[in-house]
Design an enzyme around this catalytic site. Structure first.
Site, PDB file in Angstrom:
ATOM      1  N   SER A 191       0.858  -1.181   0.000  1.00 17.12           N
ATOM      2  CA  SER A 191       0.000   0.000   0.000  1.00 17.12           C
ATOM      3  C   SER A 191       0.895   1.232   0.000  1.00 17.12           C
ATOM      4  O   SER A 191       2.043   1.183  -0.458  1.00 17.12           O
ATOM      5  CB  SER A 191      -0.918  -0.036   1.221  1.00 17.12           C
ATOM      6  OG  SER A 191      -1.898   0.971   1.144  1.00 17.12           O
ATOM      7  N   ASN A 192       0.421   2.337   0.511  1.00 16.42           N
ATOM      8  CA  ASN A 192       1.198   3.582   0.599  1.00 16.42           C
ATOM      9  C   ASN A 192       0.688   4.361   1.812  1.00 16.42           C
ATOM     10  O   ASN A 192      -0.354   4.021   2.385  1.00 16.42           O
ATOM     11  CB  ASN A 192       1.074   4.384  -0.707  1.00 16.42           C
ATOM     12  CG  ASN A 192      -0.369   4.747  -0.998  1.00 16.42           C
ATOM     13  OD1 ASN A 192      -0.976   5.530  -0.272  1.00 16.42           O
ATOM     14  ND2 ASN A 192      -0.942   4.159  -2.039  1.00 16.42           N
ATOM     15  N   PRO A 193       1.405   5.420   2.227  1.00 13.55           N
ATOM     16  CA  PRO A 193       1.049   6.082   3.492  1.00 13.55           C
ATOM     17  C   PRO A 193      -0.091   7.097   3.416  1.00 13.55           C
ATOM     18  O   PRO A 193      -0.268   7.881   4.353  1.00 13.55           O
ATOM     19  CB  PRO A 193       2.344   6.811   3.892  1.00 13.55           C
ATOM     20  CG  PRO A 193       3.341   6.532   2.821  1.00 13.55           C
ATOM     21  CD  PRO A 193       2.635   5.967   1.655  1.00 13.55           C
ATOM     22  N   SER A 194      -0.885   7.099   2.351  1.00  8.33           N
ATOM     23  CA  SER A 194      -1.989   8.070   2.272  1.00  8.33           C
ATOM     24  C   SER A 194      -2.920   7.925   3.480  1.00  8.33           C
ATOM     25  O   SER A 194      -3.347   6.821   3.816  1.00  8.33           O
ATOM     26  CB  SER A 194      -2.785   7.825   0.981  1.00  8.33           C
ATOM     27  OG  SER A 194      -3.996   8.545   1.021  1.00  8.33           O
ATOM     28  N   ALA A 226      -4.811   7.648  -3.537  1.00  8.98           N
ATOM     29  CA  ALA A 226      -3.453   7.191  -3.853  1.00  8.98           C
ATOM     30  C   ALA A 226      -3.562   5.709  -4.207  1.00  8.98           C
ATOM     31  O   ALA A 226      -3.416   4.831  -3.350  1.00  8.98           O
ATOM     32  CB  ALA A 226      -2.536   7.414  -2.654  1.00  8.98           C
TER      33      ALA A 226
END
Ligand code: CTP
Length: 215
Positions: free
Chosen positions: A23-26, A90
């Protein structure tokens, strides 16, 4: 004029077994701030959100999703009647080619996970846009923010790109504040912020309202 607005927010998660994902830190904060600002402007808001730890905003329809595939399906179902699309999510650009049905066990060795691209949701929606709709993409960049973002105007087929830096500790991910450069056709350029995400969202919604009124 009654305005219907579709907003995507937050990250997506792509699992390779039942308990592990990329995933990503959004944090979803920018997208949720946009949903509140659009609601306060009197718009009808559909909010398609990846997994976030934020309270459900009052007065908007929330559609929770997890993966890019789910976000794609949900956004696709809501896109037809919308007047404005704010594609703030994101989206994970890759997903594991295989999702194991049960938890992978350690065996003391490394693990290689093959990734495949996920569909580009914004480009797919833009390809079937109808006249009068205003489409806004976001560009998360770590360098050459403005130049890279401007390329996305054509690549994604949108009217505006809101560019933000996601580099380093002052980047947009997870922060309470943000600074955007809004880029449009014919050299249009507007800097918004740095300011709270609520304030940045209000400015962006006001710009979109102006564009919408000119159509
Ligand atoms: N986006 C999308 N579907 C994807 C990837 C991105 O709809 N699979 C959308 C994002 O929500 C955003 C815009 O496309 O509105 C630009 O996303 P960004 O991550 O900045 O760019 P990418 O298209 O992923 O390109 P790159 O990672 O090469 O910068």
């Amino acid at each position: 004029m009654a305005v219907r607005c579709l907003i995507t927010a937050g990250p997506t998660r792509e699992y390779f077994d039942p308990v592990r994902f990329i995933s990503n830190p959004s944090s979803g904060r920018m997208g949720y701030a946009l949903a509140a600002a659009a609601r306060d402007a009197g718009w009808t808001v559909d909010l398609v959100s990846g997994p976030v730890s934020l309270p459900e905003p009052a007065g908007v329809m929330l559609y929770p999703v997890v993966t890019a595939e789910e976000m794609m399906r949900q956004a696709d179902a809501l896109f037809g009647p919308c007047d404005v699309l704010l594609m703030c999510a994101a989206v994970s650009d890759w997903r594991p080619a295989l999702r194991q049905p049960s938890k992978l066990k350690k065996d003391g060795r490394g693990l290689t996970v093959e990734l495949e691209p996920v569909p580009d949701i914004l480009a797919a929606l833009a390809a079937r846009r109808r006249a009068g709709q205003v489409l806004v993409g976001f560009a998360a960049e770590t360098e050459d923010v403005e130049a890279n973002a401007r390329l996305k105007l054509d690549r994604k087929g949108v009217d505006l790109v809101a560019a933000n830096s996601v580099a380093g500790p002052d980047g947009a991910f997870g922060s309470d504040t943000n600074a955007l450069i809004l880029l449009g056709r014919d050299g249009y350029r507007l800097g918004i912020g740095p300011a709270s995400k609520a304030e940045v969202a209000r400015c962006l919604v006001a710009e979109v309202a102006t564009l919408l009124a000119a159509r």
